[in-house]
Design a protein around this motif. Structure first.
Motif, PDB file in Angstrom:
ATOM      1  N   HIS A 115      -0.983  12.037 -18.619  1.00  0.00           N
ATOM      2  CA  HIS A 115      -0.779  13.014 -19.453  1.00  0.00           C
ATOM      3  C   HIS A 115       0.373  12.604 -20.465  1.00  0.00           C
ATOM      4  O   HIS A 115       0.180  12.695 -21.555  1.00  0.00           O
ATOM      5  N   ASP A 116       1.227  12.144 -19.731  1.00  0.00           N
ATOM      6  CA  ASP A 116       2.629  11.751 -20.585  1.00  0.00           C
ATOM      7  C   ASP A 116       2.212  10.522 -21.431  1.00  0.00           C
ATOM      8  O   ASP A 116       2.595  10.462 -22.747  1.00  0.00           O
ATOM      9  N   TYR A 117       1.469   9.585 -21.031  1.00  0.00           N
ATOM     10  CA  TYR A 117       1.018   8.422 -21.783  1.00  0.00           C
ATOM     11  C   TYR A 117      -0.077   8.731 -22.913  1.00  0.00           C
ATOM     12  O   TYR A 117      -0.126   8.251 -23.992  1.00  0.00           O
ATOM     13  N   PHE A 118      -0.868   9.718 -22.693  1.00  0.00           N
ATOM     14  CA  PHE A 118      -1.745  10.410 -23.735  1.00  0.00           C
ATOM     15  C   PHE A 118      -0.816  10.929 -24.986  1.00  0.00           C
ATOM     16  O   PHE A 118      -1.124  10.555 -26.182  1.00  0.00           O
ATOM     17  N   ALA A 119       0.217  11.571 -24.309  1.00  0.00           N
ATOM     18  CA  ALA A 119       1.171  11.905 -25.682  1.00  0.00           C
ATOM     19  C   ALA A 119       2.009  10.738 -26.278  1.00  0.00           C
ATOM     20  O   ALA A 119       1.911  11.021 -27.633  1.00  0.00           O
ATOM     21  N   VAL A 120       2.201   9.702 -25.799  1.00  0.00           N
ATOM     22  CA  VAL A 120       2.784   8.606 -26.202  1.00  0.00           C
ATOM     23  C   VAL A 120       1.688   7.805 -27.214  1.00  0.00           C
ATOM     24  O   VAL A 120       2.064   7.730 -28.244  1.00  0.00           O
ATOM     25  N   LEU A 121       0.443   7.664 -26.773  1.00  0.00           N
ATOM     26  CA  LEU A 121      -0.587   7.205 -27.632  1.00  0.00           C
ATOM     27  C   LEU A 121      -0.681   8.269 -29.036  1.00  0.00           C
ATOM     28  O   LEU A 121      -0.853   7.650 -30.191  1.00  0.00           O
ATOM     29  N   GLU A 122      -0.639   9.433 -28.783  1.00  0.00           N
ATOM     30  CA  GLU A 122      -0.841  10.433 -29.979  1.00  0.00           C
ATOM     31  C   GLU A 122       0.403  10.077 -30.916  1.00  0.00           C
ATOM     32  O   GLU A 122       0.149   9.728 -32.235  1.00  0.00           O
ATOM     33  N   PRO A 127      -4.623   8.033 -30.765  1.00  0.00           N
ATOM     34  CA  PRO A 127      -4.734   9.007 -29.757  1.00  0.00           C
ATOM     35  C   PRO A 127      -5.799   8.597 -29.048  1.00  0.00           C
ATOM     36  O   PRO A 127      -6.824   8.029 -29.472  1.00  0.00           O
ATOM     37  N   SER A 128      -5.758   9.322 -27.737  1.00  0.00           N
ATOM     38  CA  SER A 128      -6.869   9.354 -26.748  1.00  0.00           C
ATOM     39  C   SER A 128      -7.807  10.248 -26.904  1.00  0.00           C
ATOM     40  O   SER A 128      -7.456  11.290 -27.139  1.00  0.00           O
ATOM     41  N   TRP A 175     -10.418   2.499 -17.741  1.00  0.00           N
ATOM     42  CA  TRP A 175      -9.318   3.558 -18.423  1.00  0.00           C
ATOM     43  C   TRP A 175      -9.206   3.266 -19.701  1.00  0.00           C
ATOM     44  O   TRP A 175      -9.033   4.203 -20.695  1.00  0.00           O
ATOM     45  N   MET A 176      -9.041   1.915 -19.984  1.00  0.00           N
ATOM     46  CA  MET A 176      -8.933   1.492 -21.482  1.00  0.00           C
ATOM     47  C   MET A 176      -9.883   1.971 -22.412  1.00  0.00           C
ATOM     48  O   MET A 176      -9.969   2.403 -23.528  1.00  0.00           O
TER      49      MET A 176
END
Length: 181
Positions: A115-122, A127-128, A175-176
């Protein structure tokens, strides 16, 4: 099975020079004495790798996604093989103790890191797509169960290292795809 658990217990008690009769108040206390150190170290190692990755600058995280986790998983595999008897006890005979929660604890840590990584991508403008929480839980749990199968089924270390690489390639690609990356 019970016979294998008894053999492992006898081996550990002999190796730890517990030749005198020792009475434990509970299975939990016995497991704490036999595997507590290894269990706690393993979780610290895993949590530390998650933190190491989170501490990278956001811009560097996507390119280092598999590097940090891959090194950690390999280190954890080597550690588990150095303490094979203890990990077999944890994985096969820890029911009714805190040690039976190893996979669940790792899933919780990994889910938060995801979830933290999803926020980084955002934040990076990549965004994921949303992922269903049940699917996410199943995928992460499956990854750790796959990892521990190598230990449970007595894979030779050399094969386990190859399987780990293939497992990481498989899960990383999946995951990618899910993350749209």
């Amino acid at each position: 099975d019970g016979a294998h658990g008894k053999e492992v217990l006898e081996h550990l008690t002999q190796r730890e020079s517990l030749f005198s009769f020792v009475m434990y108040d509970s299975k939990e206390a016995l497991f704490e004495a036999l595997v507590g150190e290894q269990y706690d170290y393993f979780l610290r190692c895993f949590s530390g790798a998650q933190q190491e990755f989170a501490n990278l600058p956001k811009e560097e995280q996507p390119e280092n996604l598999s590097t940090v986790s891959g090194a950690c998983m390999h280190d954890m595999l080597l550690y588990a093989y150095e303490h094979l008897d203890e990990f077999r006890l944890i994985l096969c005979h820890a029911e009714g103790t805190r040690f039976s929660q190893l996979v669940d604890e790792m899933v919780e840590i990994e889910t938060k890191a995801t979830h933290d990584y999803f926020a980084v991508l955002e934040d990076l403008g990549k965004p994921s797509p949303p992922i269903d929480e049940h699917l996410e839980h199943m995928l992460i749990t499956g990854m750790f169960n796959t990892f521990f199968e190598m230990i449970i089924h007595d894979m030779p270390l050399e094969k386990a290292e190859c399987y780990l690489k293939e497992m990481r390639d498989f899960y990383t690609a999946g995951w990618m795809k899910i993350m749209g990356q």
